[in-house]
Enzyme design. Structure first.
Site, PDB file in Angstrom:
ATOM      1  CB  ILE A 134      -0.949   0.042   1.168  1.00 46.05           C
ATOM      2  CG1 ILE A 134      -2.046  -1.253   1.213  1.00 46.05           C
ATOM      3  CG2 ILE A 134      -1.950   1.263   1.240  1.00 46.05           C
ATOM      4  CD1 ILE A 134      -2.782  -1.460   2.359  1.00 46.05           C
ATOM      5  N   GLY A 135       1.933   1.291   0.884  1.00 48.33           N
ATOM      6  CA  GLY A 135       2.967   2.521   0.770  1.00 48.33           C
ATOM      7  C   GLY A 135       3.380   2.815  -0.407  1.00 48.33           C
ATOM      8  NE  ARG A 153      -4.813 -13.968  11.174  1.00 46.49           N
ATOM      9  CZ  ARG A 153      -5.919 -14.508  11.296  1.00 46.49           C
ATOM     10  NH1 ARG A 153      -6.025 -15.602  11.842  1.00 46.49           N
ATOM     11  NH2 ARG A 153      -6.994 -13.481  11.071  1.00 46.49           N
ATOM     12  NE  ARG A 190     -12.301  -3.986  -0.903  1.00 45.56           N
ATOM     13  CZ  ARG A 190     -11.200  -4.475   0.230  1.00 45.56           C
ATOM     14  NH1 ARG A 190     -11.865  -4.535   1.354  1.00 45.56           N
ATOM     15  NH2 ARG A 190     -10.153  -4.766  -0.199  1.00 45.56           N
ATOM     16  CG  HIS A 204     -11.739  -2.624   7.824  1.00 48.15           C
ATOM     17  ND1 HIS A 204     -12.424  -2.449   6.489  1.00 48.15           N
ATOM     18  CD2 HIS A 204     -10.738  -3.516   7.610  1.00 48.15           C
ATOM     19  CE1 HIS A 204     -11.630  -2.970   5.615  1.00 48.15           C
ATOM     20  NE2 HIS A 204     -10.383  -3.589   6.504  1.00 48.15           N
TER      21      HIS A 204
HETATM   22  P1  A3D Z   1       2.854  -4.783   3.537  1.00 50.17           P
HETATM   23  O1  A3D Z   1       3.319  -4.649   2.001  1.00 50.17           O
HETATM   24  O2  A3D Z   1       3.351  -6.169   4.306  1.00 50.17           O
HETATM   25  O3  A3D Z   1       3.741  -3.318   4.016  1.00 50.17           O
HETATM   26  C1  A3D Z   1       3.798  -3.216   5.520  1.00 50.17           C
HETATM   27  C2  A3D Z   1       5.119  -2.616   5.566  1.00 50.17           C
HETATM   28  O4  A3D Z   1       5.155  -2.056   6.972  1.00 50.17           O
HETATM   29  C3  A3D Z   1       6.655  -3.252   5.446  1.00 50.17           C
HETATM   30  O5  A3D Z   1       7.059  -2.681   4.379  1.00 50.17           O
HETATM   31  C4  A3D Z   1       7.055  -3.366   6.967  1.00 50.17           C
HETATM   32  O6  A3D Z   1       8.448  -3.218   6.545  1.00 50.17           O
HETATM   33  C5  A3D Z   1       6.445  -1.961   7.442  1.00 50.17           C
HETATM   34  N1  A3D Z   1       6.905  -2.058   9.034  1.00 50.17           N
HETATM   35  C6  A3D Z   1       6.720  -2.873   9.771  1.00 50.17           C
HETATM   36  N2  A3D Z   1       6.922  -2.371  11.136  1.00 50.17           N
HETATM   37  C7  A3D Z   1       7.374  -1.131  10.800  1.00 50.17           C
HETATM   38  C8  A3D Z   1       7.744  -0.053  11.560  1.00 50.17           C
HETATM   39  N3  A3D Z   1       8.079  -0.116  12.958  1.00 50.17           N
HETATM   40  N4  A3D Z   1       8.024   1.267  11.226  1.00 50.17           N
HETATM   41  C9  A3D Z   1       7.540   1.474   9.769  1.00 50.17           C
HETATM   42  N5  A3D Z   1       7.342   0.436   8.862  1.00 50.17           N
HETATM   43  C10 A3D Z   1       7.139  -0.804   9.412  1.00 50.17           C
HETATM   44  O7  A3D Z   1       1.610  -4.763   3.756  1.00 50.17           O
HETATM   45  P2  A3D Z   1       0.481  -3.882   2.989  1.00 50.17           P
HETATM   46  O8  A3D Z   1       0.983  -2.359   2.473  1.00 50.17           O
HETATM   47  O9  A3D Z   1      -0.287  -4.649   1.972  1.00 50.17           O
HETATM   48  O10 A3D Z   1      -0.523  -3.456   4.169  1.00 50.17           O
HETATM   49  C11 A3D Z   1      -0.278  -2.847   5.197  1.00 50.17           C
HETATM   50  C12 A3D Z   1      -1.347  -3.067   6.170  1.00 50.17           C
HETATM   51  O11 A3D Z   1      -2.737  -2.361   5.646  1.00 50.17           O
HETATM   52  C13 A3D Z   1      -1.640  -4.200   6.891  1.00 50.17           C
HETATM   53  O12 A3D Z   1      -1.759  -4.253   8.306  1.00 50.17           O
HETATM   54  C14 A3D Z   1      -3.019  -4.497   6.019  1.00 50.17           C
HETATM   55  O13 A3D Z   1      -3.715  -5.682   7.079  1.00 50.17           O
HETATM   56  C15 A3D Z   1      -3.732  -3.313   6.398  1.00 50.17           C
HETATM   57  N6  A3D Z   1      -4.647  -3.052   5.394  1.00 50.17           N
HETATM   58  C16 A3D Z   1      -5.873  -2.440   5.710  1.00 50.17           C
HETATM   59  C17 A3D Z   1      -6.864  -2.330   4.900  1.00 50.17           C
HETATM   60  C18 A3D Z   1      -7.905  -1.502   5.470  1.00 50.17           C
HETATM   61  O14 A3D Z   1      -9.026  -1.241   4.600  1.00 50.17           O
HETATM   62  C19 A3D Z   1      -8.002  -0.931   6.923  1.00 50.17           C
HETATM   63  C20 A3D Z   1      -7.011  -2.612   3.690  1.00 50.17           C
HETATM   64  C21 A3D Z   1      -5.844  -3.333   3.378  1.00 50.17           C
HETATM   65  C22 A3D Z   1      -4.860  -3.742   4.007  1.00 50.17           C
END
Ligand code: A3D
Length: 311
Positions: A14-15, A85, A154, A178
């Site tokens: 996402i980032g 997870r 969605r 959520h």
């Molecule tokens: P992912 O690609 O794993 O990115 C997470 C990033 O966080 C990784 O690059 C990690 O290295 C980094 N990270 C871990 N610890 C730290 C820290 N202490 N400081 C800074 N960065 C850190 O995951 P993603 O981008 O696919 O998803 C990110 C989060 O969003 C997850 O928790 C998902 O479950 C959540 N999410 C939420 C929604 C909602 O609608 C609320 C939807 C989709 C995903």
């Protein structure tokens, strides 16, 4: 006035997309922050995005870092930090780890940019946004969770797919937590102002509501590894843009309720006005009995995950 500064805490799936969208929309300069082990990855993403700019013709600066000093005075933070997870890990284990991360992130943001507007995306969302607020001590208008924007998008997408009409003309909202207790408000959904209840049979509408509730899981299952990222990123960017451009958009967001809808002390998905003061207002409206019952049920689910944080 210089450019605004948007920091993305977590530079994963996402980032990276948040960085792309923030730059393309020229919201400001972008910092992608991640842990030291991922510093090369975020520096690489930043450089890649810098090299996309000649095509787009925008001048935002994009940097990657693992140094909290680089996030100083950011106007907006969007937090996706956390771990997904892993096999063998239960929900409590995940919550424990992500809670530790959120506490660390909240105290650093409080230290480096106490006036920033913060959008939390990390899961479990309802507990993480609550934890950020508790640990940072930020005023409630500065903290919001992204969930309803995505869940509503969605629902809109599914209604457009069902009717064949433009998704642009579909309006609707999904309230509550959520998770699978979220509450799609079908009664108020419309296509170009025409109630969807007049366009789609009750049976199909119920199936679309059910699909909306588990839409995140549907994508997780298809990926086999990881969760959705394009639509989550765009949903959070709309919230950030409404803040930075004072658009006062009305978006379902996890906002801190203090009496609204009879809810007190919890972040939960409610129609929220986002403008230059952050969360400016929660728009209350009269729910029918069925919706009230469903909102009570989702609130219980939110309370349970929040209780697990021990905060
Ligand atoms: P992912 O690609 O794993 O990115 C997470 C990033 O966080 C990784 O690059 C990690 O290295 C980094 N990270 C871990 N610890 C730290 C820290 N202490 N400081 C800074 N960065 C850190 O995951 P993603 O981008 O696919 O998803 C990110 C989060 O969003 C997850 O928790 C998902 O479950 C959540 N999410 C939420 C929604 C909602 O609608 C609320 C939807 C989709 C995903």
């Amino acid at each position: 006035m210089g450019r605004k500064k948007i920091t993305l805490v977590g530079g994963g799936q996402i980032g990276g997309n948040l960085a792309l969208l923030a730059a393309q929309k020229e919201l400001g300069n972008v910092v992608i922050f991640d842990i030291p082990q991922a510093e090369g990855m975020v520096k690489g993403k930043a450089l890649d995005l810098m090299q996309l700019r000649p095509h787009d013709g925008h001048d935002s600066d994009i940097v990657g870092t693992s140094d909290w000093n680089d996030v100083k005075n950011s106007d907006v933070f969007i937090i996706t930090a956390g771990i997904p997870r892993k096999p063998g890990m239960n929900r409590e284990d995940l919550l424990g780890i992500n809670l530790g991360i959120m506490k660390d992130v909240a105290s650093n943001i409080k230290d480096k940019a106490p006036n920033a507007f913060v959008i939390v995306i990390s899961n479990p969302l309802d507990a993480m946004v609550y934890a950020f607020h508790k640990v940072s001590g930020f005023p409630k208008n500065q903290v919001v969770g992204m969930a309803g924007a995505l869940d509503s998008a969605r629902f809109r997408a599914f209604i457009a797919m069902e009717t064949g009409y433009s998704v642009q003309d579909v309006t609707c909202m999904v309230l509550g937590g959520h998770g699978d207790t979220m509450v799609p408000i079908s009664r108020l959904a419309a296509v170009g102002g025409v109630p969807v209840t007049d366009l789609i049979t009750d049976k199909r509408l119920k199936e679309i509501e059910d699909r909306t509730r588990v839409a995140g899981g549907e994508i997780v299952k298809l990926f086999g590894n990881g969760s959705a990222f394009y639509a989550p990123a765009q949903s959070a960017i709309e919230m950030a843009e409404s803040y930075l451009r004072d658009k006062k958009r009305v978006i379902p967001c996890a906002s801190l309720c203090e009496g609204e809808f009879g809810i007190d002390g919890y972040f939960i998905g409610v129609p929220t006005v986002i403008g230059s003061d952050g969360v400016e207002k929660i728009l209350e409206f009269t729910l029918n009995d069925k919706e009230k019952t469903e909102l009570d049920r989702t609130l219980e689910a939110v309370k349970r995950t929040v209780a697990e944080t021990g905060l």
